[in-house]
Design a protein around this motif. Structure first.
Motif, short mmCIF file in Angstrom:
data_model
loop_
_atom_site.label_atom_id
_atom_site.label_comp_id
_atom_site.label_asym_id
_atom_site.label_seq_id
_atom_site.Cartn_x
_atom_site.Cartn_y
_atom_site.Cartn_z
N GLU A 138 -1.62 17.49 1.63
CA GLU A 138 -2.39 16.47 0.93
C GLU A 138 -2.10 15.10 1.53
N PRO A 139 -3.11 14.24 1.72
CA PRO A 139 -2.88 12.93 2.30
C PRO A 139 -1.83 12.14 1.53
N GLY A 140 -0.84 11.62 2.24
CA GLY A 140 0.18 10.80 1.63
C GLY A 140 1.31 11.57 0.99
N GLN A 141 1.18 12.90 0.86
CA GLN A 141 2.19 13.68 0.16
C GLN A 141 3.54 13.62 0.86
N ALA A 142 3.52 13.55 2.20
CA ALA A 142 4.78 13.50 2.94
C ALA A 142 5.57 12.23 2.65
N TRP A 143 4.87 11.19 2.16
CA TRP A 143 5.52 9.91 1.93
C TRP A 143 5.70 9.63 0.45
N ALA A 144 5.82 10.68 -0.35
CA ALA A 144 5.83 10.54 -1.81
C ALA A 144 6.92 9.60 -2.31
N GLU A 145 8.06 9.55 -1.61
CA GLU A 145 9.19 8.75 -2.08
C GLU A 145 9.15 7.31 -1.59
N LEU A 146 8.18 6.96 -0.76
CA LEU A 146 8.13 5.61 -0.21
C LEU A 146 7.49 4.63 -1.19
N PRO A 147 7.91 3.36 -1.15
CA PRO A 147 7.35 2.36 -2.08
C PRO A 147 6.00 1.85 -1.62
N VAL A 183 -2.27 -2.04 6.73
CA VAL A 183 -1.24 -1.84 7.76
C VAL A 183 -0.16 -2.91 7.61
N ALA A 184 -0.58 -4.15 7.40
CA ALA A 184 0.39 -5.24 7.23
C ALA A 184 1.29 -4.98 6.02
N ALA A 185 0.69 -4.46 4.94
CA ALA A 185 1.47 -4.17 3.74
C ALA A 185 2.46 -3.04 3.98
N VAL A 186 2.04 -2.02 4.74
CA VAL A 186 2.93 -0.90 5.07
C VAL A 186 4.11 -1.40 5.90
N LEU A 187 3.83 -2.23 6.90
CA LEU A 187 4.90 -2.76 7.75
C LEU A 187 5.89 -3.58 6.93
N LYS A 188 5.35 -4.41 6.03
CA LYS A 188 6.22 -5.25 5.21
C LYS A 188 7.09 -4.41 4.28
N ALA A 189 6.49 -3.40 3.67
CA ALA A 189 7.24 -2.55 2.73
C ALA A 189 8.35 -1.77 3.42
N LEU A 190 8.11 -1.38 4.68
CA LEU A 190 9.10 -0.57 5.40
C LEU A 190 10.03 -1.41 6.26
N GLY A 191 9.79 -2.71 6.33
CA GLY A 191 10.62 -3.58 7.16
C GLY A 191 10.43 -3.30 8.64
N ALA A 192 9.20 -2.96 9.04
CA ALA A 192 8.91 -2.59 10.42
C ALA A 192 8.23 -3.74 11.15
N ASN A 193 8.42 -3.76 12.47
CA ASN A 193 7.81 -4.80 13.30
C ASN A 193 6.55 -4.32 14.01
N THR A 203 9.37 8.42 8.61
CA THR A 203 9.78 9.80 8.86
C THR A 203 11.27 9.97 8.61
N GLN A 204 12.05 8.98 9.00
CA GLN A 204 13.48 9.03 8.73
C GLN A 204 13.76 9.03 7.23
N LYS A 205 13.08 8.17 6.49
CA LYS A 205 13.29 8.10 5.05
C LYS A 205 12.90 9.41 4.38
N ARG A 206 11.83 10.05 4.89
CA ARG A 206 11.39 11.33 4.32
C ARG A 206 12.45 12.39 4.46
N GLY A 207 13.21 12.33 5.58
CA GLY A 207 14.19 13.37 5.85
C GLY A 207 15.50 13.19 5.13
N ARG A 208 15.67 12.07 4.42
CA ARG A 208 16.94 11.84 3.73
C ARG A 208 17.04 12.62 2.44
#
Length: 208
Positions: A138-147, A183-193, A203-208
């Motif tokens: 399901e779309p987004g299911q892999a990222w269920a725990e992400l904010p 995309v900008a919101a995703v980058l901000k939420a994940l602290g990505a550049n 992907t790292q967060k999913r595996g924790r």
């Protein structure tokens, strides 16, 4: 199409030059063996694409400089490492693709086509390959725990597939500017550049 190839080894430069000229009609490859030579080449002419081996002395500094001075210039890193941390470092510096040297030539060509089309390329990396695949498709299911919101998770799914903003807009039937906001919101939420770094972090967060 002008391509700047930065690699310290003459045989590698020769092989990659032949590969690019074979698969990209009209491509002209300038091969240099140092960061200083690459900077001089960039001052003379900004290419369409840069291939960079970060093991070149000053390679990471060059990567940072290209990202700061030529924000829209796509850079693909060719690396001897398939470790996630090394990929994150390169992608955090602004690379749009990360191709381990163990990859076959077809994979490299595919990665270059994807980056030139505005997408990003992330290979199966050492610490990601052992992680279990998500149970649900399901779309987004892999990222269920992400904010992230459901829509942002859907955008992240498509980023992970290497889609450009235009392709994501078509897939989700929304405007390109709306995709950019997500995309900008995703980058901000994940602290990505970068988009690619966001996928790796998620992907790292999913595996924790």
């Amino acid at each position: 199409m002008q391509v700047l190839l930065v690699d310290a080894f003459p045989m590698v430069r020769a092989a990659l030059t032949a590969l690019i000229e074979q698969h990209f009609a009209g491509a002209q490859v300038l091969g240099v063996d140092s960061a200083a030579a690459a900077r001089a080449a960039l001052e003379r002419q900004v290419p369409r694409l840069v291939l960079l081996d970060l093991r070149v002395d000053g390679g990471l500094e060059l990567m940072n400089q290209i990202h700061q001075q030529h924000l829209l210039l796509p850079v693909v890193v060719i690396s001897g490492s398939d470790d996630t941390e090394d990929a994150l470092q390169a992608l955090g510096a602004g690379a749009m693709g990360y191709v381990p040297e163990r990859s076959d030539l077809g994979t490299l060509v595919q990665a270059l086509h994807l980056v030139l089309a505005g997408g990003t390329y992330v290979p199966p990396l050492k610490r990601l390959a052992d992680e279990p695949a998500p149970v649900s498709a399901e779309p987004g299911q892999a990222w269920a725990e992400l904010p992230l919101t459901p829509r942002q998770k859907g955008v992240l799914d498509l980023l992970a597939r290497g889609l450009s903003n235009k392709e994501i807009a078509r897939e989700l039937n929304i405007g390109v500017e709306t995709v950019k906001d997500h995309v900008a919101a995703v980058l901000k939420a994940l602290g990505a550049n970068s988009r690619t770094q966001a996928v790796l972090i998620a992907t790292q967060k999913r595996g924790r």
